[in-house]
Design an enzyme around this catalytic site. Sequence first.
Site, mmCIF file in Angstrom:
data_model
loop_
_atom_site.group_PDB
_atom_site.id
_atom_site.type_symbol
_atom_site.label_atom_id
_atom_site.label_comp_id
_atom_site.label_asym_id
_atom_site.label_seq_id
_atom_site.Cartn_x
_atom_site.Cartn_y
_atom_site.Cartn_z
ATOM 1 N N ASP A 128 -13.498 -1.919 3.113
ATOM 2 C CA ASP A 128 -12.553 -2.010 4.235
ATOM 3 C C ASP A 128 -13.282 -1.472 5.469
ATOM 4 O OD1 ASP A 128 -10.607 -1.389 6.167
ATOM 5 O OD2 ASP A 128 -9.191 -0.480 4.802
ATOM 6 N N LYS A 150 -2.908 4.969 -2.657
ATOM 7 C CA LYS A 150 -3.941 5.750 -1.988
ATOM 8 C C LYS A 150 -4.409 6.823 -2.957
ATOM 9 C CE LYS A 150 -3.967 3.844 2.081
ATOM 10 N NZ LYS A 150 -5.183 3.266 2.678
ATOM 11 N N LYS A 191 -9.330 -6.884 8.151
ATOM 12 C CA LYS A 191 -8.321 -6.463 9.123
ATOM 13 C C LYS A 191 -8.766 -7.034 10.454
ATOM 14 C CE LYS A 191 -6.992 -2.174 6.846
ATOM 15 N NZ LYS A 191 -7.255 -0.727 6.754
ATOM 16 N N GLU A 206 -10.946 0.517 -3.379
ATOM 17 C CA GLU A 206 -11.219 0.228 -1.966
ATOM 18 C C GLU A 206 -11.926 1.406 -1.305
ATOM 19 O OE1 GLU A 206 -7.646 -1.287 -0.121
ATOM 20 O OE2 GLU A 206 -8.468 -1.067 1.887
ATOM 21 N N SER A 242 0.873 -1.166 0.000
ATOM 22 C CA SER A 242 0.000 0.000 0.000
ATOM 23 C C SER A 242 0.914 1.220 0.000
ATOM 24 C CB SER A 242 -0.867 -0.035 1.263
ATOM 25 O OG SER A 242 -1.596 1.161 1.391
ATOM 26 N N GLY A 277 -3.639 -4.021 6.187
ATOM 27 C CA GLY A 277 -2.609 -3.670 7.172
ATOM 28 C C GLY A 277 -2.930 -2.351 7.826
ATOM 29 N N ASP A 322 -7.101 2.900 -3.120
ATOM 30 C CA ASP A 322 -7.829 2.954 -1.847
ATOM 31 C C ASP A 322 -8.129 4.413 -1.522
ATOM 32 O OD1 ASP A 322 -8.854 2.688 0.693
ATOM 33 O OD2 ASP A 322 -7.101 1.676 1.559
ATOM 34 N N LYS A 353 -0.949 -1.074 -4.538
ATOM 35 C CA LYS A 353 -2.160 -0.302 -4.204
ATOM 36 C C LYS A 353 -1.715 1.122 -3.933
ATOM 37 C CE LYS A 353 -4.553 -0.006 0.238
ATOM 38 N NZ LYS A 353 -5.141 -0.822 1.324
HETATM 39 O O1 OSB Z 1 -7.067 1.785 4.480
HETATM 40 O O2 OSB Z 1 -5.844 0.078 4.328
HETATM 41 C C1 OSB Z 1 -6.050 1.210 4.798
HETATM 42 C C2 OSB Z 1 -3.051 2.284 6.903
HETATM 43 C C3 OSB Z 1 -3.679 2.949 7.918
HETATM 44 C C4 OSB Z 1 -5.036 3.077 7.895
HETATM 45 C C5 OSB Z 1 -5.783 2.539 6.848
HETATM 46 C C6 OSB Z 1 -5.157 1.838 5.831
HETATM 47 C C7 OSB Z 1 -3.769 1.749 5.843
HETATM 48 C C8 OSB Z 1 -3.011 1.122 4.789
HETATM 49 C C9 OSB Z 1 -1.630 0.655 5.146
HETATM 50 O O3 OSB Z 1 -3.369 1.038 3.635
HETATM 51 C C10 OSB Z 1 -1.414 -0.775 4.930
HETATM 52 C C11 OSB Z 1 -0.079 -1.180 5.502
HETATM 53 O O4 OSB Z 1 -0.013 -1.534 6.688
HETATM 54 O O5 OSB Z 1 0.896 -1.119 4.749
HETATM 55 MG MG MG Z 2 -8.202 0.582 3.161
#
Ligand code: OSB
Ligand code: MG
Length: 369
Positions: A238, A163, A262, A213, A135, A290, A188, A161
């Site tokens: 999510d 953001k 998660k 996402e 991510s 994560g 995401d 992925k």
């Molecule tokens: O939306 O998946 C998410 C991190 C913090 C809060 C929300 C998210 C995330 C990540 C990080 O996408 C995933 C990672 O741990 O690398």
């Molecule tokens: Mg997410």
Amino acid sequence: MKVEAITLREIRMPLVHFFETSFGRTTERRILLLTIHTDGPEGWGECVAGEDPFYSEESVDTAWYATERYLAPALLGKNITSAAEAVALFGKVRGHRMAKGAAENALWDAEAQAKQVPLWKLLGGTQKEIPCGVSIGIQNSHEQLLEKIETELSAGYRRIKVKCKPGWDIEVFTKIRARWPEIVLSCDANSAYTLDQIDHLKKFDAFNLLMIEQPLWHDDFYFHARLQKQLKSSICLDEAIHGWRDAQAALELGACKIINIKVGRVGGFSEATAVHNVAHRAGIPVWCGGMLETGIGRSHNIALSTLPNFTLPGDVSASKRYWKEDIIEPAVEVSPQGFIKVPQAPGRGFKIKADLIEKLTVRKQVLSF
Ligand code: OSB
Ligand code: MG
């Protein structure tokens, strides 16, 4: 197993690189760790609540409060045969899932050690290695993002992925696809859009995304279902999925075609397994999300990812992407083919670096009965 004491602690760890989502940038993590001392082994859990209530209602401080005031007292002095019993013991407390998850998962960790089996086997896992994605947060520039993608692809990761949010989407996807037309790519939004932007969101279909996402509100299925009907791309939920009933409701409504699980968001391994099973029966693939975890949470994510319906690459990646030095050993490593080998040792399969954890601790409380 008799629960004799529980240690709550907050550690601080700077991230190797900042992580930015549509709701903000994190440079240093505050993390709540929980140790359950039993008459046998000691179990460790990591609470995935953030510093602020921006991803979910919970934060490090609310999780501390819920654990100290309600969850720890519900466990202390109890004789527990199976970690799953925690669900009923916490039953009166509404919400606070991330706090519950940390405590329940610590019990699973202790139980697996007591039974001398790997945690993943105790959970019913079947996979010997798990496929990894990354991510990648919002960066200072498009160039910086493309460089990051290059690095992660060279490291072997099997899915990228990114953001996204309004102003960091179409142009970004266009540049990525111009350079890498074939990679497995997803995005995401962390709830950055509303249904009014449906015409804009439809443009995402041009980029052959594996999934989009959580594009809409964090607590919504209904409008996601309306959006999914208008999109070619699959929506993945999510934030909105807090348990198996949410998963079933979302799937029956047609709100998504993929689910991100998660373990903290749904309240622990018992509920995470139940979400997995609902999706499995419906023929809907899942993957493990994560929350910028240390090695403790990461080792639990690895164990969860061995369940049979975790068929898509997750956000469980190598320790070194986050930390200069992780608090477990060995650190979590990803092969050049983009897989994590599931450990065979009893329990979580990674050792705790107690001295390092002690050094990183800024707040600690031992609760006993
Ligand atoms: O939306 O998946 C998410 C991190 C913090 C809060 C929300 C998210 C995330 C990540 C990080 O996408 C995933 C990672 O741990 O690398
Ligand atoms: Mg997410």
